[in-house]
Design a protein around this motif. Structure first.
Motif, PDB file in Angstrom:
ATOM      1  N   GLY A  77     -25.592  35.205 -59.054  1.00  0.00           N
ATOM      2  CA  GLY A  77     -25.204  33.798 -59.523  1.00  0.00           C
ATOM      3  C   GLY A  77     -25.555  32.552 -58.625  1.00  0.00           C
ATOM      4  O   GLY A  77     -25.753  32.951 -57.389  1.00  0.00           O
ATOM      5  N   ARG A  78     -26.023  31.610 -59.276  1.00  0.00           N
ATOM      6  CA  ARG A  78     -26.129  30.483 -58.428  1.00  0.00           C
ATOM      7  C   ARG A  78     -25.479  29.385 -58.916  1.00  0.00           C
ATOM      8  O   ARG A  78     -25.590  28.961 -59.884  1.00  0.00           O
ATOM      9  CB  ARG A  78     -27.697  29.932 -58.320  1.00  0.00           C
ATOM     10  N   PRO A  79     -24.520  28.727 -57.994  1.00  0.00           N
ATOM     11  CA  PRO A  79     -23.583  27.827 -58.478  1.00  0.00           C
ATOM     12  C   PRO A  79     -24.446  26.418 -58.588  1.00  0.00           C
ATOM     13  O   PRO A  79     -25.019  26.056 -57.897  1.00  0.00           O
ATOM     14  CB  PRO A  79     -22.633  27.527 -57.234  1.00  0.00           C
ATOM     15  N   SER A  80     -23.894  25.715 -59.762  1.00  0.00           N
ATOM     16  CA  SER A  80     -24.436  24.422 -60.082  1.00  0.00           C
ATOM     17  C   SER A  80     -23.977  23.346 -59.031  1.00  0.00           C
ATOM     18  O   SER A  80     -23.034  23.333 -58.378  1.00  0.00           O
ATOM     19  CB  SER A  80     -23.825  23.925 -61.431  1.00  0.00           C
ATOM     20  N   PRO A  81     -24.826  22.309 -58.636  1.00  0.00           N
ATOM     21  CA  PRO A  81     -24.636  21.602 -57.408  1.00  0.00           C
ATOM     22  C   PRO A  81     -23.631  20.588 -57.792  1.00  0.00           C
ATOM     23  O   PRO A  81     -22.988  20.022 -57.095  1.00  0.00           O
ATOM     24  CB  PRO A  81     -25.711  21.139 -56.945  1.00  0.00           C
ATOM     25  N   ASP A  82     -23.640  20.212 -59.054  1.00  0.00           N
ATOM     26  CA  ASP A  82     -22.732  18.985 -59.632  1.00  0.00           C
ATOM     27  C   ASP A  82     -21.903  19.390 -60.780  1.00  0.00           C
ATOM     28  O   ASP A  82     -21.010  18.468 -61.292  1.00  0.00           O
ATOM     29  CB  ASP A  82     -23.716  17.965 -59.936  1.00  0.00           C
ATOM     30  N   ARG A  83     -21.750  20.644 -61.251  1.00  0.00           N
ATOM     31  CA  ARG A  83     -20.912  21.029 -62.240  1.00  0.00           C
ATOM     32  C   ARG A  83     -20.263  22.496 -61.945  1.00  0.00           C
ATOM     33  O   ARG A  83     -20.527  22.902 -61.184  1.00  0.00           O
ATOM     34  CB  ARG A  83     -21.682  21.415 -63.481  1.00  0.00           C
ATOM     35  N   ALA A  84     -18.869  22.522 -62.742  1.00  0.00           N
ATOM     36  CA  ALA A  84     -18.028  23.752 -62.360  1.00  0.00           C
ATOM     37  C   ALA A  84     -18.793  24.861 -63.098  1.00  0.00           C
ATOM     38  O   ALA A  84     -17.982  25.498 -64.111  1.00  0.00           O
ATOM     39  CB  ALA A  84     -16.814  23.471 -62.674  1.00  0.00           C
ATOM     40  N   SER A  85     -19.823  25.432 -62.622  1.00  0.00           N
ATOM     41  CA  SER A  85     -20.499  26.457 -63.443  1.00  0.00           C
ATOM     42  C   SER A  85     -21.434  27.485 -62.324  1.00  0.00           C
ATOM     43  O   SER A  85     -21.614  26.734 -61.439  1.00  0.00           O
ATOM     44  CB  SER A  85     -21.274  26.040 -64.515  1.00  0.00           C
ATOM     45  N   ILE A  86     -21.345  28.523 -62.794  1.00  0.00           N
ATOM     46  CA  ILE A  86     -22.399  29.321 -62.078  1.00  0.00           C
ATOM     47  C   ILE A  86     -23.464  29.842 -63.034  1.00  0.00           C
ATOM     48  O   ILE A  86     -23.137  30.346 -64.180  1.00  0.00           O
ATOM     49  CB  ILE A  86     -21.540  30.491 -61.443  1.00  0.00           C
ATOM     50  N   ASP A  87     -24.764  29.905 -62.809  1.00  0.00           N
ATOM     51  CA  ASP A  87     -25.788  30.154 -63.515  1.00  0.00           C
ATOM     52  C   ASP A  87     -25.850  31.893 -63.023  1.00  0.00           C
ATOM     53  O   ASP A  87     -26.398  32.058 -62.078  1.00  0.00           O
ATOM     54  CB  ASP A  87     -26.912  29.457 -63.439  1.00  0.00           C
ATOM     55  N   TRP A  88     -25.756  32.857 -64.065  1.00  0.00           N
ATOM     56  CA  TRP A  88     -25.928  34.071 -63.882  1.00  0.00           C
ATOM     57  C   TRP A  88     -27.363  34.644 -64.345  1.00  0.00           C
ATOM     58  O   TRP A  88     -27.653  35.737 -64.702  1.00  0.00           O
ATOM     59  CB  TRP A  88     -24.778  35.021 -64.621  1.00  0.00           C
ATOM     60  N   SER A  89     -28.117  33.781 -65.038  1.00  0.00           N
ATOM     61  CA  SER A  89     -29.214  34.239 -65.784  1.00  0.00           C
ATOM     62  C   SER A  89     -30.698  34.188 -64.865  1.00  0.00           C
ATOM     63  O   SER A  89     -31.576  34.622 -65.158  1.00  0.00           O
ATOM     64  CB  SER A  89     -29.548  33.165 -66.897  1.00  0.00           C
ATOM     65  N   GLY A  90     -30.427  33.933 -63.504  1.00  0.00           N
ATOM     66  CA  GLY A  90     -31.627  33.816 -62.710  1.00  0.00           C
ATOM     67  C   GLY A  90     -31.664  34.780 -61.884  1.00  0.00           C
ATOM     68  O   GLY A  90     -31.254  36.078 -62.213  1.00  0.00           O
ATOM     69  N   ASP A  91     -32.553  34.898 -60.978  1.00  0.00           N
ATOM     70  CA  ASP A  91     -33.015  36.032 -60.283  1.00  0.00           C
ATOM     71  C   ASP A  91     -33.278  35.815 -58.669  1.00  0.00           C
ATOM     72  O   ASP A  91     -33.785  34.305 -58.407  1.00  0.00           O
ATOM     73  CB  ASP A  91     -34.121  36.853 -60.885  1.00  0.00           C
ATOM     74  N   ASP A  92     -33.222  36.389 -57.573  1.00  0.00           N
ATOM     75  CA  ASP A  92     -33.837  36.339 -56.562  1.00  0.00           C
ATOM     76  C   ASP A  92     -34.318  37.589 -55.871  1.00  0.00           C
ATOM     77  O   ASP A  92     -33.538  38.265 -55.645  1.00  0.00           O
ATOM     78  CB  ASP A  92     -32.997  35.766 -55.646  1.00  0.00           C
ATOM     79  N   GLY A  93     -35.822  37.765 -55.901  1.00  0.00           N
ATOM     80  CA  GLY A  93     -36.205  39.030 -55.418  1.00  0.00           C
ATOM     81  C   GLY A  93     -35.998  39.339 -54.119  1.00  0.00           C
ATOM     82  O   GLY A  93     -36.264  40.572 -53.655  1.00  0.00           O
ATOM     83  N   HIS A  94     -35.632  38.299 -53.090  1.00  0.00           N
ATOM     84  CA  HIS A  94     -35.586  38.620 -51.833  1.00  0.00           C
ATOM     85  C   HIS A  94     -34.058  39.280 -51.964  1.00  0.00           C
ATOM     86  O   HIS A  94     -33.689  40.266 -51.312  1.00  0.00           O
ATOM     87  CB  HIS A  94     -35.422  37.325 -50.840  1.00  0.00           C
ATOM     88  N   LEU A  95     -32.940  38.523 -52.118  1.00  0.00           N
ATOM     89  CA  LEU A  95     -31.544  38.858 -52.125  1.00  0.00           C
ATOM     90  C   LEU A  95     -31.202  40.160 -52.674  1.00  0.00           C
ATOM     91  O   LEU A  95     -30.388  40.975 -52.317  1.00  0.00           O
ATOM     92  CB  LEU A  95     -30.798  37.893 -52.701  1.00  0.00           C
ATOM     93  N   ALA A  96     -32.132  40.702 -53.607  1.00  0.00           N
ATOM     94  CA  ALA A  96     -31.884  41.967 -54.453  1.00  0.00           C
ATOM     95  C   ALA A  96     -31.942  43.336 -53.421  1.00  0.00           C
ATOM     96  O   ALA A  96     -31.552  44.142 -53.778  1.00  0.00           O
ATOM     97  CB  ALA A  96     -32.985  42.220 -55.503  1.00  0.00           C
TER      98      ALA A  96
END
Length: 371
Positions: A77-96
């Motif tokens: 998850g990546r938190p939105s910088p300006d909204r009260a939401s977290i985007d769970w649809s993304g990816d990070d091949g490093h952090l995995a």
């Protein structure tokens, strides 16, 4: 004021960092869980400083899986910088790369001396992965001889297999090469590939480049940036909606192996790489080569007749060493021909990971929305 204490770990995976939680320690209701995590991260914050939280750019949730083909479920998850939401649809091949070690450290998977394979289901993108983690005396091994670009200390290698890429053809136009007509550039050969990330591959020489360019030099050349964006845009148009389903493609130019100096000032010898490549996205030359782009390049290198396979010094079944602006990245891809075209069976990258800190996160209960 009442507070909650939640066990968590701050971990590095590859060149990324994030806060890791065991799913069993969080609310089951997704909306309630996200409110709590936003408070942990100190957001939303109109000033964008998030001083009353961890201010981490990413959060990872790992829990026991109910799937037969996975040991753990993983959400990035990546938190939105300006909204009260977290985007769970993304990816990070490093952090995995840190998911397997976290699962072993927290008892989600039993460690076995030697190499323990952790089967991972990433629900946000619908993908299976397998992390090969070294274990000694029942503990995750973090020290080793593996050197990862951007990480100043040698570490234990973690091999991360990406097993489930979408069932689609790698080449959206079905051609190993297409001809792009670009205003101000002319006509040039390109390979349009959709594997880890949509990408437009061209020869560096066709752009008057060498493949050894550094981000600062490209940043100072507005005319070059305009030409590169024009080529990227022409490739995107040629891909059509099918090729752009995962977002706008990046532009990558490739060249044969040669010695060069990285953006950080390190010298790379020609015999350390199989292909030189640079990535242009978001209007600039990227200092790093992301996992998705690297997988697409490795897949293109494995396909006969592509721009990449004609330039790269690679062998079938052997991972490609990509010399990019930030250093060298090794990635392999296995491809197969099916009725609807070439598809990727799996891709493998080598990363490292380390637990930087673990303990309790303190959260005001009233602010979390749980009371």
């Amino acid at each position: 004021m009442a507070e909650l204490k939640i066990p968590a770990a701050y971990m590095r995976g590859g060149a990324s960092q994030g806060v890791f939680f065991n799913l069993r320690d969080l609310p089951r209701d997704p909306a309630q869980r996200d409110r709590l995590l936003l408070r942990v991260l100190g957001g939303p914050d109109p000033a964008a400083r998030r001083l009353d939280g961890l201010a981490a750019g990413a959060v990872a949730l790992v829990g026991a899986s109910r799937r037969d083909d996975a040991d753990v479920d993983y959400l990035y998850g990546r938190p939105s910088p300006d909204r009260a939401s977290i985007d769970w649809s993304g990816d990070d091949g490093h952090l995995a790369a840190a998911v397997g070690p976290f699962a072993l450290r927290h008892g989600l998977v039993a460690p076995r001396d030697g190499t323990t394979v952790v089967r991972i289901w990433q629900g946000g993108v619908g993908r299976r992965m397998a992390a090969h983690v070294e274990v000694r005396a029942g503990q995750v091994l973090e020290a080793g001889a593996f050197v990862e670009d951007g990480i100043p200390f040698p570490c234990a290698e973690i091999r991360l297999d990406f097993l489930d890429e979408p069932a689609r053809a790698i080449l959206p136009t079905a051609n190993a090469q297409d001809r792009l007509r670009v205003d101000g550039v002319g006509e040039l050969a390109a390979t349009l590939a959709v594997a880890g990330l949509p990408a437009v591959f061209v020869r560096a020489a066709d752009l008057g480049l060498t493949g050894r360019e550094r981000p600062d030099a490209v940043r100072r050349d507005a005319a070059l940036q305009a030409r590169l964006e024009a080529v990227r845009g022409a490739g995107a148009a040629a891909m059509g909606a099918r090729g752009r389903a995962e977002g706008p493609p990046v532009l990558a130019w490739v060249a044969p192996p040669a010695a060069y100096r990285t953006a950080g000032g390190d010298d790379v010898a020609a015999d350390r790489v199989d292909v030189l490549a640079r990535i242009f996205a978001d209007g600039r030359l990227q200092a790093e080569f992301g996992t998705g782009a690297a997988i697409s390049l490795a897949a293109a290198a494995a396909l006969p007749g592509t721009v990449v396979s004609q330039v790269a010094r690679t062998l079938p079944g052997v991972a490609a060493r990509i010399g990019h602006a930030g250093g060298v990245q090794t990635v392999g891809a296995a491809v197969a021909r099916q009725d609807h075209g070439w598809v990727m069976e799996h891709a493998t990258v080598s990363r490292s990971a380390r637990c930087l800190m673990s303990g309790w996160i303190h959260v005001p209960a009233e602010a979390s929305g749980l009371v």
